[in-house]
Design an enzyme around this catalytic site. Structure first.
Site, mmCIF file in Angstrom:
data_model
loop_
_atom_site.group_PDB
_atom_site.id
_atom_site.type_symbol
_atom_site.label_atom_id
_atom_site.label_comp_id
_atom_site.label_asym_id
_atom_site.label_seq_id
_atom_site.Cartn_x
_atom_site.Cartn_y
_atom_site.Cartn_z
ATOM 1 N N ALA A 19 0.965 -1.212 0.186
ATOM 2 C CA ALA A 19 -0.035 0.011 0.120
ATOM 3 C C ALA A 19 0.757 1.279 0.120
ATOM 4 C CB ALA A 19 -0.938 0.015 1.345
ATOM 5 N N GLY A 66 0.575 -5.300 0.692
ATOM 6 C CA GLY A 66 -0.394 -5.235 -0.040
ATOM 7 C C GLY A 66 -0.256 -6.150 -1.369
ATOM 8 N N GLU A 109 -0.703 -9.348 -0.332
ATOM 9 C CA GLU A 109 -1.888 -9.675 -0.241
ATOM 10 C C GLU A 109 -2.743 -9.793 -1.608
ATOM 11 O OE1 GLU A 109 -1.805 -6.457 2.474
ATOM 12 O OE2 GLU A 109 -2.498 -7.488 4.018
ATOM 13 N N GLU A 117 4.691 -4.741 7.260
ATOM 14 C CA GLU A 117 4.045 -3.891 7.842
ATOM 15 C C GLU A 117 4.519 -3.508 9.121
ATOM 16 O OE1 GLU A 117 2.570 -6.221 6.084
ATOM 17 O OE2 GLU A 117 1.036 -5.624 4.848
HETATM 18 N N1 CAA Z 1 4.601 3.226 -0.896
HETATM 19 C C1 CAA Z 1 5.082 4.391 -1.306
HETATM 20 N N2 CAA Z 1 6.169 4.334 -2.023
HETATM 21 C C2 CAA Z 1 6.893 3.189 -2.125
HETATM 22 C C3 CAA Z 1 6.590 2.035 -1.734
HETATM 23 C C4 CAA Z 1 5.385 2.011 -0.824
HETATM 24 N N3 CAA Z 1 4.933 1.037 -0.293
HETATM 25 N N4 CAA Z 1 7.607 1.301 -1.806
HETATM 26 C C5 CAA Z 1 8.479 2.038 -2.631
HETATM 27 N N5 CAA Z 1 7.931 3.210 -2.785
HETATM 28 C C6 CAA Z 1 8.841 4.185 -3.258
HETATM 29 C C7 CAA Z 1 9.906 4.728 -2.492
HETATM 30 O O1 CAA Z 1 9.581 5.545 -1.639
HETATM 31 C C8 CAA Z 1 10.910 5.264 -3.665
HETATM 32 O O2 CAA Z 1 10.529 6.588 -4.077
HETATM 33 P P1 CAA Z 1 11.457 7.935 -4.205
HETATM 34 O O3 CAA Z 1 12.252 7.309 -5.397
HETATM 35 O O4 CAA Z 1 10.356 8.969 -4.671
HETATM 36 O O5 CAA Z 1 12.314 7.919 -2.977
HETATM 37 C C9 CAA Z 1 10.880 4.230 -4.777
HETATM 38 O O6 CAA Z 1 9.432 3.661 -4.517
HETATM 39 C C10 CAA Z 1 11.955 3.446 -4.957
HETATM 40 O O7 CAA Z 1 12.040 2.776 -3.805
HETATM 41 P P2 CAA Z 1 13.398 2.448 -2.949
HETATM 42 O O8 CAA Z 1 14.091 3.546 -3.221
HETATM 43 O O9 CAA Z 1 12.890 2.240 -1.329
HETATM 44 O O10 CAA Z 1 13.837 1.188 -3.755
HETATM 45 P P3 CAA Z 1 14.885 -0.157 -3.178
HETATM 46 O O11 CAA Z 1 15.052 -0.870 -4.103
HETATM 47 O O12 CAA Z 1 15.657 0.649 -2.340
HETATM 48 O O13 CAA Z 1 13.961 -0.936 -2.059
HETATM 49 C C11 CAA Z 1 11.832 -2.036 -1.330
HETATM 50 C C12 CAA Z 1 12.753 -1.410 -2.448
HETATM 51 C C13 CAA Z 1 12.715 -2.992 -0.498
HETATM 52 C C14 CAA Z 1 10.525 -2.636 -2.093
HETATM 53 C C15 CAA Z 1 11.375 -0.656 -0.651
HETATM 54 O O14 CAA Z 1 11.143 0.269 -1.356
HETATM 55 C C16 CAA Z 1 10.597 -0.951 0.275
HETATM 56 O O15 CAA Z 1 10.840 -1.532 1.645
HETATM 57 N N6 CAA Z 1 9.065 -0.569 0.091
HETATM 58 C C17 CAA Z 1 8.193 -0.753 1.076
HETATM 59 C C18 CAA Z 1 7.517 -1.823 1.402
HETATM 60 C C19 CAA Z 1 6.471 -2.009 2.286
HETATM 61 O O16 CAA Z 1 6.890 -1.687 3.780
HETATM 62 N N7 CAA Z 1 5.344 -2.553 1.880
HETATM 63 C C20 CAA Z 1 4.120 -2.555 2.806
HETATM 64 C C21 CAA Z 1 3.348 -1.185 2.749
HETATM 65 S S1 CAA Z 1 2.176 -1.151 4.025
HETATM 66 C C22 CAA Z 1 0.780 -2.138 3.464
HETATM 67 O O17 CAA Z 1 0.836 -2.830 2.189
HETATM 68 C C23 CAA Z 1 -0.514 -2.115 4.359
HETATM 69 C C24 CAA Z 1 -1.550 -3.179 3.967
HETATM 70 O O18 CAA Z 1 -1.384 -4.210 4.121
HETATM 71 C C25 CAA Z 1 -2.763 -2.713 3.082
#
Ligand code: CAA
Length: 260
Positions: A66, A111, A114, A134
């Site tokens: 998400a 997500g 999911e 999360e």
């Molecule tokens: N939401 C918003 N933006 C996201 C995102 C997310 N879930 N995942 C990645 N992005 C964005 C980053 O902020 C970044 O944006 P900028 O270039 O503007 O800074 C861009 O995508 C590239 O990401 P990274 O620079 O972080 O890329 P990376 O290769 O270093 O890492 C990754 C990749 C491991 C996937 C890392 O991006 C990450 O950990 N993302 C978040 C994963 C996460 O926590 N997901 C769960 C979300 S909560 C959820 O899903 C709740 C639910 O159950 C409904």
């Protein structure tokens, strides 16, 4: 509905929904989830569509979860609406009367995992990574992760992933039953299409009944679940495709299914 964050395409009765926010690794904001809901509804209601494939654009992510930027300042009431939208959409996908396959081409986190679990099958690229991270950002899964994950991989393993936030690779996901098949990244979509074509040639009502019986029987007591299966199986006998399938078998030829 015009789509800004997904690409919808259709070929040979197979609909492909591609999450397309590459700058955010295809993270799902509410607009994207609404578009997914619209696309799934469209697939459900169109008899020409036999199979759905969900995948991500680019070579890095299926869906990285998400959208954290959109979520960070939500009030509990707004968060409730966002989580409900996800649940409604994924339940629609899960219970749609036709098969769905997630072609997981990269990160499927939160997500992303999911969404893939609401599909009937998960085909993964060797580069795919799964997880429910999360907890690492002060949250728990909100789109079915605490419910579908234990049903798919067992309670202990689901708790391990949900409570640690650790990621797993495609091989580990395969070993624990989260993933059905693994392919090299460059052939994932082609192989998924090949499998989808195979399904699209099978009798659609029978596919619907098989899915219905598994989905709605799973949480019932065995007696009731068995009864549901009996009803679903018996209904197949009301179709021309059942007559054709059995006739073709006995005549030692390929069946010509008509979808009736
Ligand atoms: N939401 C918003 N933006 C996201 C995102 C997310 N879930 N995942 C990645 N992005 C964005 C980053 O902020 C970044 O944006 P900028 O270039 O503007 O800074 C861009 O995508 C590239 O990401 P990274 O620079 O972080 O890329 P990376 O290769 O270093 O890492 C990754 C990749 C491991 C996937 C890392 O991006 C990450 O950990 N993302 C978040 C994963 C996460 O926590 N997901 C769960 C979300 S909560 C959820 O899903 C709740 C639910 O159950 C409904």
């Amino acid at each position: 509905m015009d789509y800004n964050n997904i690409i919808f395409s259709m070929e040979e009765g197979i609909a492909t929904i591609t999450f397309n926010r590459p700058k955010a690794l295809n993270a799902m904001n509410s607009e994207t989830m609404s578009e997914l809901k619209d696309a799934v509804t469209l697939c459900r209601d169109n008899d020409d569509i036999r199979v759905m494939i969900l995948t991500g654009s680019g070579d890095k992510a299926f869906v990285a979860g998400a959208d954290i930027a959109q979520m960070q300042d939500l009030e509990p009431r707004e968060a409730l609406a966002f989580m409900e939208l996800g649940h409604e959409t994924l339940r629609l996908l899960e219970t749609a009367s036709k098969p769905s396959i997630a072609a997981v081409n990269g990160f499927a986190l939160g997500g992303g995992t999911e969404i893939s679990m609401a599909c009937d099958m998960r085909f993964a690229s060797e580069k795919a990574r799964f997880g429910q991270p999360e907890i690492l950002i002060g949250l728990i899964p909100g789109w079915g992760g605490t419910q579908r994950l234990p049903r798919l991989i067992g309670m202990g393993r689901a708790k391990e992933l949900v409570m640690s936030g650790e990621q797993i690779d495609a091989q580990r996901a395969y070993e624990i039953g989260l993933v059905n098949r693994i392919y090299p990244p460059e052939t994932l979509l082609e192989e998924t299409m090949k499998f989808a074509r195979k399904l699209s040639g099978l009798p659609p009502f029978q596919l619907k009944m098989a899915k219905h019986s598994i989905n709605f029987g799973y949480d019932l007591p065995l007696d009731n679940a068995g009864r549901l299966e009996v009803e679903c199986c018996a209904q197949c006998f009301s179709t021309q495709d059942q007559k054709e399938g059995m006739k073709a078998f006995l005549e030692k030829r390929k069946p010509g299914y008509k979808g009736r």
